[in-house]
Design a protein around this motif. Structure first.
Motif, PDB file in Angstrom:
ATOM      1  N   LYS A 166       0.624  -1.137   0.326  1.00 52.75           N
ATOM      2  CA  LYS A 166      -0.044  -0.195   0.376  1.00 52.75           C
ATOM      3  C   LYS A 166       0.528   1.083   0.012  1.00 52.75           C
ATOM      4  O   LYS A 166       0.129   2.321  -0.146  1.00 52.75           O
ATOM      5  N   SER A 167       1.818   1.002   0.197  1.00 51.33           N
ATOM      6  CA  SER A 167       2.789   2.266   0.300  1.00 51.33           C
ATOM      7  C   SER A 167       3.173   2.823  -0.664  1.00 51.33           C
ATOM      8  O   SER A 167       3.984   3.641  -1.255  1.00 51.33           O
ATOM      9  N   LEU A 168       3.520   1.745  -1.655  1.00 53.54           N
ATOM     10  CA  LEU A 168       4.123   1.690  -3.470  1.00 53.54           C
ATOM     11  C   LEU A 168       3.359   3.179  -3.892  1.00 53.54           C
ATOM     12  O   LEU A 168       2.722   3.503  -4.056  1.00 53.54           O
ATOM     13  N   LYS A 169       4.968   3.740  -5.036  1.00 56.29           N
ATOM     14  CA  LYS A 169       4.011   5.086  -5.831  1.00 56.29           C
ATOM     15  C   LYS A 169       3.956   4.491  -7.194  1.00 56.29           C
ATOM     16  O   LYS A 169       2.997   5.625  -7.723  1.00 56.29           O
ATOM     17  N   THR A 170       3.909   3.007  -7.786  1.00 53.35           N
ATOM     18  CA  THR A 170       3.962   2.601  -8.658  1.00 53.35           C
ATOM     19  C   THR A 170       3.177   1.006  -8.233  1.00 53.35           C
ATOM     20  O   THR A 170       3.836   0.230  -7.117  1.00 53.35           O
ATOM     21  N   GLN A 171       2.181   1.130  -8.647  1.00 50.45           N
ATOM     22  CA  GLN A 171       1.132   0.093  -8.603  1.00 50.45           C
ATOM     23  C   GLN A 171       1.183  -1.003  -9.007  1.00 50.45           C
ATOM     24  O   GLN A 171       0.335  -0.938 -10.144  1.00 50.45           O
ATOM     25  N   PRO A 172       1.422  -2.270  -8.536  1.00 50.47           N
ATOM     26  CA  PRO A 172       1.528  -3.520  -9.094  1.00 50.47           C
ATOM     27  C   PRO A 172       0.476  -4.364 -10.282  1.00 50.47           C
ATOM     28  O   PRO A 172      -0.582  -3.982  -9.660  1.00 50.47           O
ATOM     29  N   ASP A 173       0.482  -4.128 -11.839  1.00 45.34           N
ATOM     30  CA  ASP A 173      -1.063  -5.181 -11.641  1.00 45.34           C
ATOM     31  C   ASP A 173      -0.875  -6.797 -11.873  1.00 45.34           C
ATOM     32  O   ASP A 173      -1.979  -7.422 -11.356  1.00 45.34           O
ATOM     33  N   VAL A 174       0.075  -7.206 -11.324  1.00 51.82           N
ATOM     34  CA  VAL A 174       0.213  -8.294 -10.330  1.00 51.82           C
ATOM     35  C   VAL A 174       1.495  -8.609  -9.732  1.00 51.82           C
ATOM     36  O   VAL A 174       2.182  -7.891  -9.825  1.00 51.82           O
ATOM     37  N   VAL A 175       1.082  -9.210  -8.495  1.00 44.52           N
ATOM     38  CA  VAL A 175       2.175  -9.403  -7.772  1.00 44.52           C
ATOM     39  C   VAL A 175       2.652 -11.187  -7.132  1.00 44.52           C
ATOM     40  O   VAL A 175       1.413 -11.646  -7.271  1.00 44.52           O
ATOM     41  N   ILE A 176       3.800 -10.962  -6.939  1.00 46.74           N
ATOM     42  CA  ILE A 176       3.800 -12.433  -6.772  1.00 46.74           C
ATOM     43  C   ILE A 176       4.708 -12.723  -5.558  1.00 46.74           C
ATOM     44  O   ILE A 176       5.629 -12.491  -5.234  1.00 46.74           O
ATOM     45  N   PHE A 177       3.947 -13.859  -5.231  1.00 44.05           N
ATOM     46  CA  PHE A 177       4.460 -14.327  -3.515  1.00 44.05           C
ATOM     47  C   PHE A 177       5.915 -15.419  -3.430  1.00 44.05           C
ATOM     48  O   PHE A 177       5.624 -16.772  -4.429  1.00 44.05           O
ATOM     49  N   ASP A 178       6.100 -15.190  -2.511  1.00 38.72           N
ATOM     50  CA  ASP A 178       7.078 -16.038  -2.355  1.00 38.72           C
ATOM     51  C   ASP A 178       6.274 -16.891  -1.294  1.00 38.72           C
ATOM     52  O   ASP A 178       6.830 -17.321   0.042  1.00 38.72           O
ATOM     53  N   GLY A 179       5.361 -17.645  -2.326  1.00 39.67           N
ATOM     54  CA  GLY A 179       4.448 -18.836  -1.232  1.00 39.67           C
ATOM     55  C   GLY A 179       3.751 -19.280  -1.749  1.00 39.67           C
ATOM     56  O   GLY A 179       4.015 -18.922  -3.199  1.00 39.67           O
ATOM     57  N   GLN A 180       2.459 -20.088  -1.076  1.00 38.27           N
ATOM     58  CA  GLN A 180       1.067 -20.427  -2.311  1.00 38.27           C
ATOM     59  C   GLN A 180       0.416 -19.504  -2.509  1.00 38.27           C
ATOM     60  O   GLN A 180       0.159 -18.377  -1.541  1.00 38.27           O
ATOM     61  N   GLY A 181      -0.698 -20.280  -3.949  1.00 37.37           N
ATOM     62  CA  GLY A 181      -1.629 -19.441  -3.994  1.00 37.37           C
ATOM     63  C   GLY A 181      -2.213 -20.407  -4.047  1.00 37.37           C
ATOM     64  O   GLY A 181      -2.830 -20.752  -2.109  1.00 37.37           O
ATOM     65  N   ILE A 182      -3.636 -20.950  -4.433  1.00 35.64           N
ATOM     66  CA  ILE A 182      -4.645 -22.069  -3.772  1.00 35.64           C
ATOM     67  C   ILE A 182      -4.032 -23.484  -3.734  1.00 35.64           C
ATOM     68  O   ILE A 182      -5.203 -24.149  -3.204  1.00 35.64           O
ATOM     69  N   ALA A 183      -3.221 -23.803  -3.655  1.00 32.92           N
ATOM     70  CA  ALA A 183      -2.133 -24.937  -3.352  1.00 32.92           C
ATOM     71  C   ALA A 183      -1.755 -25.013  -1.536  1.00 32.92           C
ATOM     72  O   ALA A 183      -0.437 -25.153  -1.677  1.00 32.92           O
ATOM     73  N   HIS A 184      -2.802 -24.932  -1.121  1.00 30.65           N
ATOM     74  CA  HIS A 184      -2.645 -25.062   0.386  1.00 30.65           C
ATOM     75  C   HIS A 184      -3.450 -25.652   0.633  1.00 30.65           C
ATOM     76  O   HIS A 184      -4.707 -26.161   0.063  1.00 30.65           O
ATOM     77  N   PRO A 185      -3.675 -26.534   2.322  1.00 34.85           N
ATOM     78  CA  PRO A 185      -4.318 -27.102   2.716  1.00 34.85           C
ATOM     79  C   PRO A 185      -5.774 -26.569   2.699  1.00 34.85           C
ATOM     80  O   PRO A 185      -7.037 -28.035   2.607  1.00 34.85           O
ATOM     81  N   LYS A 186      -5.900 -24.651   2.923  1.00 32.44           N
ATOM     82  CA  LYS A 186      -7.034 -24.768   3.723  1.00 32.44           C
ATOM     83  C   LYS A 186      -7.573 -24.076   1.440  1.00 32.44           C
ATOM     84  O   LYS A 186      -8.281 -23.469   1.898  1.00 32.44           O
ATOM     85  N   GLY A 187      -7.314 -24.396   0.976  1.00 28.37           N
ATOM     86  CA  GLY A 187      -6.590 -22.831  -0.185  1.00 28.37           C
ATOM     87  C   GLY A 187      -6.792 -22.150  -0.574  1.00 28.37           C
ATOM     88  O   GLY A 187      -6.909 -20.870  -1.452  1.00 28.37           O
ATOM     89  N   LEU A 188      -5.780 -21.838   0.080  1.00 30.24           N
ATOM     90  CA  LEU A 188      -5.783 -20.075   0.959  1.00 30.24           C
ATOM     91  C   LEU A 188      -3.987 -19.837   1.905  1.00 30.24           C
ATOM     92  O   LEU A 188      -4.279 -19.416   2.381  1.00 30.24           O
ATOM     93  N   GLY A 189      -3.559 -20.264   0.782  1.00 34.05           N
ATOM     94  CA  GLY A 189      -1.950 -19.581   0.730  1.00 34.05           C
ATOM     95  C   GLY A 189      -1.849 -18.186   1.040  1.00 34.05           C
ATOM     96  O   GLY A 189      -2.700 -17.448   0.210  1.00 34.05           O
ATOM     97  N   ILE A 190      -0.828 -17.582   0.895  1.00 34.94           N
ATOM     98  CA  ILE A 190      -0.440 -16.413   1.051  1.00 34.94           C
ATOM     99  C   ILE A 190      -1.016 -15.292   0.396  1.00 34.94           C
ATOM    100  O   ILE A 190      -1.529 -14.229   0.344  1.00 34.94           O
ATOM    101  N   ALA A 191      -0.361 -15.765  -1.072  1.00 36.51           N
ATOM    102  CA  ALA A 191      -0.921 -15.906  -2.537  1.00 36.51           C
ATOM    103  C   ALA A 191      -2.172 -14.805  -2.361  1.00 36.51           C
ATOM    104  O   ALA A 191      -2.636 -14.102  -2.858  1.00 36.51           O
ATOM    105  N   SER A 192      -2.921 -15.663  -2.154  1.00 41.30           N
ATOM    106  CA  SER A 192      -4.699 -16.047  -2.279  1.00 41.30           C
ATOM    107  C   SER A 192      -4.601 -15.255  -0.691  1.00 41.30           C
ATOM    108  O   SER A 192      -5.651 -14.337  -1.005  1.00 41.30           O
ATOM    109  N   HIS A 193      -4.859 -14.827   0.074  1.00 44.24           N
ATOM    110  CA  HIS A 193      -5.179 -14.501   1.535  1.00 44.24           C
ATOM    111  C   HIS A 193      -5.049 -12.637   1.013  1.00 44.24           C
ATOM    112  O   HIS A 193      -6.148 -12.022   1.301  1.00 44.24           O
ATOM    113  N   ILE A 194      -3.976 -12.748   0.646  1.00 44.10           N
ATOM    114  CA  ILE A 194      -3.371 -10.599   0.459  1.00 44.10           C
ATOM    115  C   ILE A 194      -4.134 -10.085  -0.559  1.00 44.10           C
ATOM    116  O   ILE A 194      -4.210  -9.321  -0.806  1.00 44.10           O
TER     117      ILE A 194
END
Length: 236
Positions: free
Chosen positions: A103-131
């Motif tokens: 939220k502090s970025l001046k240049t807002q990204p169109d996509v964010v890549i996370f060092d972690g999982q998206g939906i490939a998570h036991p609850k279907g909500l890894g950090i990429a999906s969560h955030i």
């Protein structure tokens, strides 16, 4: 940092105080995940990472011009940890700092890549999906190791992949980003589909295994941790 409010949707939540609250939030947010193609070609892609020092978390975001892969902005924030380390609940430990730095970025990204999982998570909500859901922005998980599922080993050439399966469903892809090196585990986070996630990760990968925005964020987070740790300085 206390009581960060969820911006997406009418209902608001605070960061949980215990594991049961965290479980309830995961279930609620999982239903908000959208796996859809990107609406437009991204112009800016960010990689985010976190590092820890004492009772603090360092959140880092590095924005690149896409597809040229030119770095345009680096940002970091240091927050106080508000949630313990519990496997499967990484989002609650890293999430506040990562949201703050995005939220502090001046240049807002169109996509964010996370060092972690998206939906490939036991609850279907890894950090990429969560955030991704909380900020309602397209997000991709690109992890160095598998959290759930099974797969066949992909070929040894850059771009080779196999599907990551869990309970009979496709949750991601095991992708070779460089010849003859270990693959990464790619899964859509929010507002992207699997094919788009794979394409973005591949197009963001140069001579190294990890996509450049993630690699730069990882290097920066470690450098800040080392510098602050040596000085005993944890203020931002």
């Amino acid at each position: 940092m206390k009581g960060f409010k969820y911006y997406n949707g009418q209902k608001s939540f605070s960061w949980p105080k215990n594991i049961q609250e965290a479980k309830n939030i995961q279930i609620a947010l999982r239903d908000k995940v959208k796996i859809t193609p990107l609406r437009k070609k991204p112009e800016f892609v960010a990689g985010v990472d976190a590092a820890f020092i004492n009772d603090m978390v360092i959140g880092v975001a590095c924005v690149f011009k896409f597809p040229q892969l030119l770095p345009v902005e680096d940002k970091f924030i240091i927050d106080k940890l508000i949630f313990p380390y519990i496997p499967g609940f990484l989002s609650f430990r890293e999430g506040p700092a990562i949201i703050d730095v995005l939220k502090s970025l001046k240049t807002q990204p169109d996509v964010v890549i996370f060092d972690g999982q998206g939906i490939a998570h036991p609850k279907g909500l890894g950090i990429a999906s969560h955030i991704g859901v909380l900020l309602d922005m397209p997000s991709v998980g690109c992890a160095k190791s598998k959290l759930i599922g099974y797969y066949k080993e992909p070929g040894q050439t850059k771009g080779d992949l196999s599907l990551l399966m869990f309970k009979g469903e496709i949750k991601g892809a095991v992708l070779r980003t460089r010849d003859n090196v270990n693959p990464v585990f790619v899964s859509p986070g929010h507002r992207v589909d699997l094919n788009t996630s794979i394409k973005i990760v591949l197009e963001c990968t140069g001579e190294f295994r990890i996509p450049e925005p993630l690699r730069r964020a990882d290097i920066l987070s470690k450098r800040i941790k080392n510098e602050r740790g040596l000085r005993g300085d944890i203020s931002s």
